[in-house]
Structure formats: C-alpha cells, structure tokens
Design an enzyme around this catalytic site. Structure first.
Site, mmCIF file in Angstrom:
data_model
loop_
_atom_site.group_PDB
_atom_site.id
_atom_site.type_symbol
_atom_site.label_atom_id
_atom_site.label_comp_id
_atom_site.label_asym_id
_atom_site.label_seq_id
_atom_site.Cartn_x
_atom_site.Cartn_y
_atom_site.Cartn_z
ATOM 1 C CG ASP A 4 -0.081 -0.256 2.518
ATOM 2 O OD1 ASP A 4 1.155 -0.051 2.486
ATOM 3 O OD2 ASP A 4 -0.666 -0.661 3.536
ATOM 4 C CD GLU A 18 0.591 -6.634 2.763
ATOM 5 O OE1 GLU A 18 1.519 -7.219 3.330
ATOM 6 O OE2 GLU A 18 0.446 -5.382 2.815
ATOM 7 C CD GLU A 44 0.496 4.216 4.800
ATOM 8 O OE1 GLU A 44 -0.443 4.817 5.388
ATOM 9 O OE2 GLU A 44 1.681 4.556 4.922
ATOM 10 C CG HIS A 48 6.608 3.885 10.281
ATOM 11 N ND1 HIS A 48 6.621 2.618 10.779
ATOM 12 C CD2 HIS A 48 5.953 3.829 9.108
ATOM 13 C CE1 HIS A 48 6.009 1.824 9.931
ATOM 14 N NE2 HIS A 48 5.580 2.529 8.905
ATOM 15 N NE ARG A 84 3.938 9.943 4.765
ATOM 16 C CZ ARG A 84 4.786 10.929 4.477
ATOM 17 N NH1 ARG A 84 4.532 12.150 4.880
ATOM 18 N NH2 ARG A 84 5.883 10.712 3.780
ATOM 19 C CG HIS A 92 10.727 5.123 10.273
ATOM 20 N ND1 HIS A 92 10.865 6.123 9.349
ATOM 21 C CD2 HIS A 92 10.288 4.038 9.592
ATOM 22 C CE1 HIS A 92 10.513 5.664 8.147
ATOM 23 N NE2 HIS A 92 10.159 4.396 8.266
HETATM 24 C C1 UD1 Z 1 6.279 4.649 3.905
HETATM 25 C C2 UD1 Z 1 4.989 3.926 3.536
HETATM 26 C C3 UD1 Z 1 4.472 3.142 4.743
HETATM 27 C C4 UD1 Z 1 5.522 2.185 5.239
HETATM 28 C C5 UD1 Z 1 6.790 2.942 5.539
HETATM 29 C C6 UD1 Z 1 7.819 1.915 5.896
HETATM 30 C C7 UD1 Z 1 3.728 5.260 1.969
HETATM 31 C C8 UD1 Z 1 2.535 6.097 1.764
HETATM 32 N N1 UD1 Z 1 3.950 4.863 3.215
HETATM 33 O O1 UD1 Z 1 6.034 5.567 4.935
HETATM 34 O O2 UD1 Z 1 3.311 2.404 4.383
HETATM 35 O O3 UD1 Z 1 5.037 1.591 6.411
HETATM 36 O O4 UD1 Z 1 7.215 3.684 4.378
HETATM 37 O O5 UD1 Z 1 8.839 2.397 6.669
HETATM 38 O O6 UD1 Z 1 4.423 4.961 1.034
HETATM 39 N N2 UD1 Z 1 13.860 8.276 5.408
HETATM 40 C C9 UD1 Z 1 15.243 8.251 5.312
HETATM 41 N N3 UD1 Z 1 15.836 7.077 4.893
HETATM 42 C C10 UD1 Z 1 15.138 5.966 4.583
HETATM 43 C C11 UD1 Z 1 13.722 5.993 4.701
HETATM 44 C C12 UD1 Z 1 13.106 7.168 5.112
HETATM 45 O O7 UD1 Z 1 15.919 9.219 5.596
HETATM 46 O O8 UD1 Z 1 15.738 4.940 4.227
HETATM 47 C C13 UD1 Z 1 13.191 9.541 5.843
HETATM 48 C C14 UD1 Z 1 13.268 10.613 4.746
HETATM 49 O O9 UD1 Z 1 13.367 11.871 5.345
HETATM 50 C C15 UD1 Z 1 11.897 10.459 4.070
HETATM 51 C C16 UD1 Z 1 11.024 10.149 5.275
HETATM 52 O O10 UD1 Z 1 11.814 9.301 6.111
HETATM 53 O O11 UD1 Z 1 11.516 11.619 3.360
HETATM 54 C C17 UD1 Z 1 9.705 9.526 4.961
HETATM 55 O O12 UD1 Z 1 9.821 8.344 4.151
HETATM 56 P P1 UD1 Z 1 8.506 7.820 3.391
HETATM 57 O O13 UD1 Z 1 8.779 6.563 2.672
HETATM 58 O O14 UD1 Z 1 7.941 8.950 2.591
HETATM 59 O O15 UD1 Z 1 7.578 7.494 4.636
HETATM 60 P P2 UD1 Z 1 6.048 7.143 4.768
HETATM 61 O O16 UD1 Z 1 5.310 7.594 3.544
HETATM 62 O O17 UD1 Z 1 5.589 7.677 6.051
HETATM 63 N N1 UDP Z 2 11.833 -4.062 10.530
HETATM 64 C C1 UDP Z 2 13.228 -4.156 10.450
HETATM 65 N N2 UDP Z 2 13.981 -3.338 11.251
HETATM 66 C C2 UDP Z 2 13.452 -2.436 12.106
HETATM 67 C C3 UDP Z 2 12.026 -2.327 12.168
HETATM 68 C C4 UDP Z 2 11.263 -3.143 11.369
HETATM 69 O O1 UDP Z 2 13.754 -4.970 9.689
HETATM 70 O O2 UDP Z 2 14.199 -1.747 12.803
HETATM 71 C C5 UDP Z 2 11.018 -4.925 9.655
HETATM 72 C C6 UDP Z 2 9.869 -5.651 10.300
HETATM 73 O O3 UDP Z 2 10.249 -6.920 10.786
HETATM 74 C C7 UDP Z 2 8.849 -5.767 9.173
HETATM 75 C C8 UDP Z 2 9.111 -4.533 8.359
HETATM 76 O O4 UDP Z 2 10.411 -4.071 8.708
HETATM 77 O O5 UDP Z 2 9.088 -6.888 8.347
HETATM 78 C C9 UDP Z 2 8.072 -3.512 8.668
HETATM 79 O O6 UDP Z 2 8.439 -2.293 8.128
HETATM 80 P P1 UDP Z 2 7.764 -0.928 8.585
HETATM 81 O O7 UDP Z 2 7.309 -1.049 9.998
HETATM 82 O O8 UDP Z 2 8.744 0.145 8.243
HETATM 83 O O9 UDP Z 2 6.541 -0.793 7.577
HETATM 84 P P2 UDP Z 2 5.038 -1.340 7.600
HETATM 85 O O10 UDP Z 2 5.074 -2.802 7.794
HETATM 86 O O11 UDP Z 2 4.322 -0.608 8.687
HETATM 87 O O12 UDP Z 2 4.517 -0.952 6.266
#
Ligand code: UD1
Ligand code: UDP
Length: 398
Positions: free
Chosen positions: A100, A122, A136, A217, A219, A250
């Site tokens: 999602d 999924e 999502e 994490h 939003r 996160h």
């Molecule tokens: C996204 C997904 C969410 C998922 C999450 C997993 C959408 C709408 N949401 O969250 O479903 O659970 O990822 O973690 O796509 N950042 C870094 N390095 C990284 C990753 C993130 O610095 O490797 C920081 C950056 O500032 C980035 C921010 O986190 O801009 C947000 O990342 P983003 O993927 O946009 O987060 P979500 O949309 O909240």
């Molecule tokens: N996870 C990980 N390291 C962490 C936190 C989570 O490997 O420090 C794994 C966790 O086991 C799961 C996945 O990341 O498989 C979940 O990711 P996240 O919570 O970022 O996203 P969501 O599942 O909410 O979309």
C-alpha cells in the site's frame, strides 16, 4: 507463452523488499519459465539498502526518488514520471507491486496508463477508513482498481476485494509472503544469533529480564500521537526499571524529533538506529512483547507467538486481534500504559496472548503466486475485456 514471463517486481520501501524478496528469489529459480527484474523506486534509501543486503539482492534499476521529508505527492509525481519514461522504452509482461505504499500505487498507475498488466501482492487489506492508515488505505483501494491479478493473503482480504466489485476470477488467496521471508530469516537467527549493532543494549539483556521492542512511524500519528506514545513509554520505563525498552527509531524526521526530545537520556530506554532484518527478527524473538504501529510487525508477531500492542485505533489486519495475540491500544497514552503495564506485571496475561498462530500464511505464498503467474494466459487486452464482461454476465445469471 513460449518465452519466459517478463515479470518486473517494484519496491521502494523496507517492507516491500522484505515481502517481495521471497517471490523474486522463487521466480529466479526457474529461468525457463520466468525472467524476473527487480526495480526500486528508491522511496527509501538506508532502510531499503539494509533490507536488500539481508537477501543479498541488487536492484536491476534504481530510480532514487527519496528526498528528506518528502510528501506522498513528491514520491508519486517522481515515480509516475520515471515509470512513464521507462515503459516507453521497455514493457514487462506484468508489473508486480506489493502492499500500500506510494511506490506501489504510483507504479501501478503508470503501468495501467502504459497498458502493462499489474499483479498486486497483499491485496484486499482494508480498514474502510481512508484516513487510517493515511494514505495507505486509499493507496491499496486504488491499486485494486488498477490490478489484473489480486493476491489476497487471507480469505477476509479476498472478501474485501469482492465487496469492492473485483471479479472473483482475478482474486487468489495465497497467504502473505512476509511469512515466507520470516521463516527464512528466523531459521537462520535461531541457528546462529546475528551480529548485533554496537548501539544494541545486548549486555543489559544478557539475563532473562523483560524487554519491550518498540517501532512507530505512521503519518497519522505525527504530532500529538507521537508525543502521547513517547510520554507513555517514559512512564512505563520509570515504573518498570528492570525492563529494557528497545526502540529502533525510524529515519523519518517527524518521528526522530519527538522521540529524541521526550525519550533520550533514560537508562532503560534504548533509542537505536533501525535494525537490519536479521537482528530485528532476533529482537522480536527475544522480546517479551511488541509495541508498534507497523503493518508488517502485526503479521510477524503472531507467527513468533509474541503479544503485540498495536498503536492504532483500527487495523486492516484484524485476524491477529481476533486470534487474541494483538490488541489495539491507539496512540493513546493512558491505554498504552494500562495495556503494557498489565502484560509486564502479569506473566499469565502475557502467556495468554503469547500463542503462535498463523492467520497470515504458511510460508508458501511465493510458490502459489509463481504458479498462478506461470500458468496465466496473457491474452490481449481486448480478450481480457471480453472475459470480464462474460464473467459479469455469468455472475448475474447465478
Ligand atoms: C512509507 C509507507 C508506509 C511504510 C513505511 C515503511 C507510503 C505512503 N507509506 O512511509 O506504508 O510503512 O514507508 O517504513 O508509502 N527516510 C530516510 N531514509 C530511509 C527511509 C526514510 O531518511 O531509508 C526519511 C526521509 O526523510 C523520508 C522520510 O523518512 O523523506 C519519509 O519516508 P517515506 O517513505 O515517505 O515514509 P512514509 O510515507 O511515512
Ligand atoms: N523491521 C526491520 N527493522 C526495524 C524495524 C522493522 O527490519 O528496525 C522490519 C519488520 O520486521 C517488518 C518490516 O520491517 O518486516 C516492517 O516495516 P515498517 O514497519 O517500516 O513498515 P510497515 O510494515 O508498517 O509498512
């Protein structure tokens, strides 16, 4: 089809890598039937690279869209543009997306516009509330409108898809590939404990003391929600000084700021960098309970037999709640403190929630998905439209 199926798997975030890796590895095992490509939008960077390393994967393409503090629109616009350009030059038989995320939605939309078939892994998870989780829930409903193949993890997810009007001949119940990934990794870490990073409080966990593993994490929890979560953890840490609270934080700055401000400097609260998947699975297995708003962790905890308190008001994964291993506590200070304290104080209450159940899969989801794709007829779009119309007619007759 006489040539191998050109299947492109797209992922952008940590959970998509974890959940698509087993399918990619499965497709790669049969080169005469499948020619898989692994593309990343790069919606995440460090988190994505950590997850890729676990499965020793290198993407065939990396669109590198991540920007600090990005909005879903930033990600969607970048992905749409890059995929449009790429599809103009090369088109797979099917684009496989997962879950999602904005990556999954925008890549599906670009594929649909370019006439490339979409397979959704999924599929069918629903809260039916567009604002929880945000964005999502809307992403997955929109992907369902665009997809040709819908791989539902559970029969409830399948029912949700049918309720949205998806033709039943396009829906398959396969289980969730997260369990395939977890099985692979849990076997490794139980056989041989992984190397833990230097910031992991290993020494404090040498005895059998209680440990709470925390992730968050979402939003919709930014701002007040995160403040409430942090206040709850701070109160619990004071009340249970012999319990260690381990929190891999996160990388989103909207998460890191309140967490650092409200939780740093406490002896038994360990704010550490995100863990790679192997140490994270090891930590889940070691934990007494999990406190999370993550989707994936809600699926993994029941498989490991761990109680999980879900910091949300509603969930698209109700199976674990019904099985009694998950409990919704919201991003609500009082509810988090009450539920967590009860489990920490009462071993019997913990034991009651700590039974292993497998509502999300049996570890063979990738195998099923590969077989379905491998045996599918890839006719022309026109033929598919006719099949869909026939299907609707037949449904009315029944
Ligand atoms: C996204 C997904 C969410 C998922 C999450 C997993 C959408 C709408 N949401 O969250 O479903 O659970 O990822 O973690 O796509 N950042 C870094 N390095 C990284 C990753 C993130 O610095 O490797 C920081 C950056 O500032 C980035 C921010 O986190 O801009 C947000 O990342 P983003 O993927 O946009 O987060 P979500 O949309 O909240
Ligand atoms: N996870 C990980 N390291 C962490 C936190 C989570 O490997 O420090 C794994 C966790 O086991 C799961 C996945 O990341 O498989 C979940 O990711 P996240 O919570 O970022 O996203 P969501 O599942 O909410 O979309």
């Amino acid at each position: 089809m006489t040539r191998p199926l050109q299947a492109t798997l797209v992922m952008g975030t940590r959970p998509e890598v974890i959940k698509l890796a087993p399918l990619y590895l499965r497709l790669r095992r049969e080169p005469e039937r499948f020619s898989p490509q692994f593309w990343t939008t790069g919606q995440h960077r460090e988190l994505l690279d950590q997850a890729l390393a676990t499965f020793a994967l290198t993407p065939d393409r990396d669109f590198q869209v991540m920007r600090p503090g990005q909005t879903p629109s930033d990600v969607a616009a970048a992905v749409l543009g890059r995929f449009q350009e790429t599809f103009a030059r090369e088109r797979p038989d099917v684009l496989i997306v997962q879950g999602d995320t904005t990556t999954a939605f925008a890549a599906s939309l670009a594929a649909f516009y370019a006439g490339v078939r979409v397979a959704h892994v999924e599929a069918g998870l629903r809260t039916w509330n567009r604002f929880a989780p945000w964005p999502e829930e809307a992403n997955r409903q929109m992907i369902s409108c665009l997809a040709d193949f819908h791989f539902a993890p559970t029969s409830r997810a399948r029912d949700n898809l049918l309720a949205q009007g998806i033709e039943e001949n396009r829906v398959w119940v396969t289980g969730n590939t997260v369990i395939d990934a977890l099985d692979l990794v849990v076997a490794r870490v139980r056989a041989c404990a992984p190397t833990l990073p230097p910031d992991f409080p290993a020494a404090r966990l040498a005895d059998d003391r209680l440990m709470v593993l925390i992730t968050g994490h979402r939003r919709e929890n930014f701002g007040g929600g995160f403040e409430a979560i942090c206040r709850a953890v701070a109160r619990l840490a004071e009340r249970f000084p012999r319990c260690e609270f381990v929190y891999p934080v996160h990388l989103n700055p909207n998460v890191r700021e309140p967490v650092a401000r409200l939780l740093s400097g406490r002896e038994n609260v360990h704010l550490i960098e995100p863990l790679a998947y192997e140490p994270f699975v090891w930590a889940m297995d070691r934990a007494s309970l999990l406190l999370t708003d993550s989707g994936g962790v809600q699926e993994e905890a029941p498989h490991l037999g761990k109680p999980v308190l879900v910091m949300r008001d509603t969930t698209e994964r109700p199976e674990a709640v019904e099985a009694g291993t998950a409990l919704l506590v919201g991003a609500d200070e009082e509810r988090i403190v009450a539920a967590c304290a009860r489990l920490l104080e009462d071993p019997q209450a913990r034991a009651e929630m700590a039974h292993a159940v497998n509502p999300y899969g049996d570890g063979h989801a990738s195998e099923r998905i590969a077989e379905i794709l491998g045996n599918a007829e890839f006719g022309t779009r026109k033929e598919e439209e006719i099949t869909t119309k026939e299907h609707k007619k037949n449904k009315k007759r029944r």
